[in-house]
Write a protein that holds these residues in place. Structure first.
Motif, PDB file in Angstrom:
ATOM      1  N   VAL A 128       0.836  -1.201   0.000  1.00  0.00           N
ATOM      2  CA  VAL A 128       0.000   0.000   0.000  1.00  0.00           C
ATOM      3  C   VAL A 128       0.868   1.248   0.000  1.00  0.00           C
ATOM      4  CG1 VAL A 128      -1.669   1.337   1.355  1.00  0.00           C
ATOM      5  CG2 VAL A 128      -2.000  -1.121   1.023  1.00  0.00           C
ATOM      6  N   ARG A 129       1.906   1.274   0.821  1.00  0.00           N
ATOM      7  CA  ARG A 129       2.809   2.428   0.830  1.00  0.00           C
ATOM      8  C   ARG A 129       3.445   2.646  -0.538  1.00  0.00           C
ATOM      9  NH1 ARG A 129       3.907   4.713   5.675  1.00  0.00           N
ATOM     10  NH2 ARG A 129       3.654   3.485   7.576  1.00  0.00           N
ATOM     11  N   ASP A 130       3.893   1.569  -1.157  1.00  0.00           N
ATOM     12  CA  ASP A 130       4.526   1.677  -2.477  1.00  0.00           C
ATOM     13  C   ASP A 130       3.537   2.215  -3.510  1.00  0.00           C
ATOM     14  OD1 ASP A 130       6.928   0.734  -1.516  1.00  0.00           O
ATOM     15  OD2 ASP A 130       6.604  -1.335  -2.186  1.00  0.00           O
ATOM     16  N   ALA A 131       2.311   1.718  -3.452  1.00  0.00           N
ATOM     17  CA  ALA A 131       1.294   2.164  -4.404  1.00  0.00           C
ATOM     18  C   ALA A 131       0.983   3.645  -4.224  1.00  0.00           C
ATOM     19  CB  ALA A 131       0.027   1.328  -4.244  1.00  0.00           C
ATOM     20  N   LEU A 132       0.807   4.072  -2.983  1.00  0.00           N
ATOM     21  CA  LEU A 132       0.522   5.485  -2.720  1.00  0.00           C
ATOM     22  C   LEU A 132       1.693   6.368  -3.139  1.00  0.00           C
ATOM     23  CD1 LEU A 132      -1.193   5.079   0.759  1.00  0.00           C
ATOM     24  CD2 LEU A 132      -2.288   6.027  -1.274  1.00  0.00           C
ATOM     25  N   ALA A 133       2.918   5.923  -2.853  1.00  0.00           N
ATOM     26  CA  ALA A 133       4.096   6.702  -3.220  1.00  0.00           C
ATOM     27  C   ALA A 133       4.217   6.853  -4.730  1.00  0.00           C
ATOM     28  CB  ALA A 133       5.357   6.044  -2.657  1.00  0.00           C
ATOM     29  N   ALA A 134       3.704   5.871  -5.462  1.00  0.00           N
ATOM     30  CA  ALA A 134       3.740   5.921  -6.922  1.00  0.00           C
ATOM     31  C   ALA A 134       2.536   6.661  -7.511  1.00  0.00           C
ATOM     32  CB  ALA A 134       3.811   4.505  -7.493  1.00  0.00           C
ATOM     33  N   GLY A 135       1.644   7.153  -6.651  1.00  0.00           N
ATOM     34  CA  GLY A 135       0.528   7.966  -7.117  1.00  0.00           C
ATOM     35  C   GLY A 135      -0.755   7.212  -7.373  1.00  0.00           C
ATOM     36  N   PHE A 136      -0.876   5.989  -6.856  1.00  0.00           N
ATOM     37  CA  PHE A 136      -2.096   5.211  -7.075  1.00  0.00           C
ATOM     38  C   PHE A 136      -2.999   5.269  -5.834  1.00  0.00           C
ATOM     39  CE2 PHE A 136       1.120   3.106  -9.738  1.00  0.00           C
ATOM     40  CZ  PHE A 136       0.518   3.240 -10.972  1.00  0.00           C
ATOM     41  N   PRO A 137      -4.316   5.335  -6.013  1.00  0.00           N
ATOM     42  CA  PRO A 137      -5.237   5.285  -4.874  1.00  0.00           C
ATOM     43  C   PRO A 137      -5.143   3.919  -4.189  1.00  0.00           C
ATOM     44  CG  PRO A 137      -6.342   6.055  -6.874  1.00  0.00           C
ATOM     45  CD  PRO A 137      -5.025   5.489  -7.296  1.00  0.00           C
ATOM     46  N   ALA A 138      -4.876   3.908  -2.898  1.00  0.00           N
ATOM     47  CA  ALA A 138      -4.684   2.630  -2.215  1.00  0.00           C
ATOM     48  C   ALA A 138      -4.995   2.768  -0.737  1.00  0.00           C
ATOM     49  CB  ALA A 138      -3.238   2.140  -2.397  1.00  0.00           C
ATOM     50  N   ALA A 139      -5.347   1.641  -0.123  1.00  0.00           N
ATOM     51  CA  ALA A 139      -5.601   1.617   1.315  1.00  0.00           C
ATOM     52  C   ALA A 139      -5.278   0.240   1.852  1.00  0.00           C
ATOM     53  CB  ALA A 139      -7.054   1.973   1.624  1.00  0.00           C
ATOM     54  N   ARG A 140      -4.788   0.228   3.092  1.00  0.00           N
ATOM     55  CA  ARG A 140      -4.520  -1.043   3.773  1.00  0.00           C
ATOM     56  C   ARG A 140      -5.786  -1.495   4.500  1.00  0.00           C
ATOM     57  NH1 ARG A 140      -2.724  -2.775   8.986  1.00  0.00           N
ATOM     58  NH2 ARG A 140      -2.647  -0.603   9.713  1.00  0.00           N
ATOM     59  N   VAL A 141      -6.301  -2.614   4.083  1.00  0.00           N
ATOM     60  CA  VAL A 141      -7.492  -3.175   4.709  1.00  0.00           C
ATOM     61  C   VAL A 141      -7.124  -3.709   6.088  1.00  0.00           C
ATOM     62  CG1 VAL A 141      -9.167  -5.049   4.567  1.00  0.00           C
ATOM     63  CG2 VAL A 141      -8.594  -3.736   2.526  1.00  0.00           C
ATOM     64  N   LEU A 142      -7.909  -3.353   7.096  1.00  0.00           N
ATOM     65  CA  LEU A 142      -7.681  -3.871   8.438  1.00  0.00           C
ATOM     66  C   LEU A 142      -8.440  -5.196   8.578  1.00  0.00           C
ATOM     67  CD1 LEU A 142      -7.941  -0.630  10.606  1.00  0.00           C
ATOM     68  CD2 LEU A 142      -6.016  -1.537   9.295  1.00  0.00           C
ATOM     69  N   PRO A 143      -7.728  -6.309   8.657  1.00  0.00           N
ATOM     70  CA  PRO A 143      -8.377  -7.619   8.558  1.00  0.00           C
ATOM     71  C   PRO A 143      -9.454  -7.895   9.591  1.00  0.00           C
ATOM     72  CG  PRO A 143      -6.011  -7.823   8.283  1.00  0.00           C
ATOM     73  CD  PRO A 143      -6.266  -6.418   8.719  1.00  0.00           C
ATOM     74  N   GLN A 144      -9.351  -7.295  10.781  1.00  0.00           N
ATOM     75  CA  GLN A 144     -10.345  -7.585  11.824  1.00  0.00           C
ATOM     76  C   GLN A 144     -11.536  -6.634  11.793  1.00  0.00           C
ATOM     77  OE1 GLN A 144      -6.887  -7.470  12.640  1.00  0.00           O
ATOM     78  NE2 GLN A 144      -6.879  -9.681  12.315  1.00  0.00           N
ATOM     79  N   SER A 145     -11.703  -5.886  10.713  1.00  0.00           N
ATOM     80  CA  SER A 145     -12.828  -4.951  10.631  1.00  0.00           C
ATOM     81  C   SER A 145     -14.159  -5.685  10.577  1.00  0.00           C
ATOM     82  CB  SER A 145     -12.690  -4.069   9.376  1.00  0.00           C
ATOM     83  OG  SER A 145     -11.514  -3.294   9.413  1.00  0.00           O
ATOM     84  N   ALA A 146     -15.201  -4.986  11.045  1.00  0.00           N
ATOM     85  CA  ALA A 146     -16.559  -5.532  10.983  1.00  0.00           C
ATOM     86  C   ALA A 146     -17.075  -5.496   9.551  1.00  0.00           C
ATOM     87  CB  ALA A 146     -17.482  -4.722  11.894  1.00  0.00           C
ATOM     88  N   LYS A 147     -18.063  -6.342   9.267  1.00  0.00           N
ATOM     89  CA  LYS A 147     -18.685  -6.370   7.947  1.00  0.00           C
ATOM     90  C   LYS A 147     -20.170  -6.068   8.117  1.00  0.00           C
ATOM     91  CE  LYS A 147     -15.679 -10.222   6.519  1.00  0.00           C
ATOM     92  NZ  LYS A 147     -15.407 -10.835   7.826  1.00  0.00           N
ATOM     93  N   VAL A 148     -20.637  -4.967   7.523  1.00  0.00           N
ATOM     94  CA  VAL A 148     -22.041  -4.583   7.681  1.00  0.00           C
ATOM     95  C   VAL A 148     -22.735  -4.395   6.341  1.00  0.00           C
ATOM     96  CG1 VAL A 148     -21.614  -3.442   9.891  1.00  0.00           C
ATOM     97  CG2 VAL A 148     -21.479  -2.115   7.785  1.00  0.00           C
TER      98      VAL A 148
END
Length: 302
Positions: A128-148
């Motif tokens: 994700v850091r590499d993608a953002l540094a290269a100018g791409f929209p990106a986010a690190r998914v937090l694996p324990q997040s809730a699903k609604v």
């Protein structure tokens, strides 16, 4: 004539963000690549359980009724044989995913450019850091997040933080350096000057275009929200920036430092994006959350 993805909303997603591969990933992170690959091979015929981003992806693909407007591509550090399990899991869960790139441990972000990706979702923070540094929209998914995402089967709800997510971190830098009073003064002085694009502005733009293309017969609607720690009078520059971009947002919450989790619980988004890990931790108990690892608050400590 070659096939093109230029007119599509393209979401590139790692297999771990799409499916629950936490047990397999634990083996991978122990450094035993052969053991990880052997485990995936042993489970080739066992469909993986849905992961954090699965409900959002399923809803986005539902926009393809009629015209094909959304493309989902698996972009993974897994080896190609392990990729078989990702594709078979898609089939088992009824996801129409036809494209994938598997790099067997090599950073995959360079493939975002030929994919014309509007978003890259991964649980790997380095990717994700590499993608953002290269100018791409990106986010690190937090694996324990809730699903609604099942609460609104006919509506895609996505919430965004503002500074360092939709907008640049210009104002956040002023706040971090000189404090709240300086931040407010800076935003009042520059209220008519649009903020520069943030890393996820292309995603919001793509969602806005899809909203405009939707008709009454569409099986899926899109609803967006800005959820920001800004408050009046600093709110004005944010709204005027969206106006300058000719992008409409459905809801805006100017919270002035209030906890975002309580407000996200009421909006019930399928996914929330924020640059500050404290806000992500608050949100992850409410909904699927992505950490946009950009801007001054995510800069490496000297």
């Amino acid at each position: 004539m070659p096939i093109s993805l230029e007119d599509k909303l393209v979401v590139a997603i790692s297999s771990r963000a799409l499916f629950d591969f936490e047990e397999e990933n634990h083996v991978y992170e122990e450094g035993n690549l052969r053991a990880y690959e052997a485990l995936q091979r042993a489970r080739l015929n066992v469909p993986a359980k849905p992961g954090v981003a699965f409900p959002l992806i399923r809803k986005l693909l539902a926009l393809n009724t009629g015209e094909h407007r959304v493309e989902v591509v698996i972009l993974s550090r897994s080896d190609p044989i392990s990729g078989l399990r990702a594709f078979s899991s898609c089939r088992a869960h009824g996801l129409t995913v036809e494209r994938g790139v598997f790099t067997r441990g090599r950073p995959p972000f360079a493939y975002l450019k030929p994919l014309n990706a509007s978003l890259f979702l991964s649980a790997n923070q380095d990717d994700v850091r590499d993608a953002l540094a290269a100018g791409f929209p990106a986010a690190r998914v937090l694996p324990q997040s809730a699903k609604v995402a099942g609460k609104y089967p006919d509506e895609i709800r996505i919430a965004f933080d503002g500074d360092a997510v939709l907008f640049s971190d210009e104002a956040e830098r002023v706040f971090q350096k000189d404090g709240l009073r300086a931040f407010v003064g800076h935003e009042i002085d520059n209220k008519d000057l649009p903020l520069a694009d943030g890393p996820l502005k292309p995603l919001l733009g793509a969602l806005h275009r899809l909203q405009k293309l939707a008709d009454e017969a569409s099986p899926m609607r899109i609803r967006t929200a800005l959820v920001t720690a800004r408050s009046a009078p600093a709110h004005e520059r944010a709204i005027r920036t969206l106006m300058a971009w000719n992008i409409e947002i459905d809801e805006a919450m100017f919270l002035g430092g209030l906890d975002k989790g309580a407000f996200l619980r009421e909006f019930e988004p399928d996914f929330f994006f924020d640059d500050q890990i404290s806000h992500c931790e608050s949100a992850r108990g409410v909904t699927a959350t992505g950490h946009v690892m950009s801007g001054i608050v995510n800069a490496p400590t000297p």
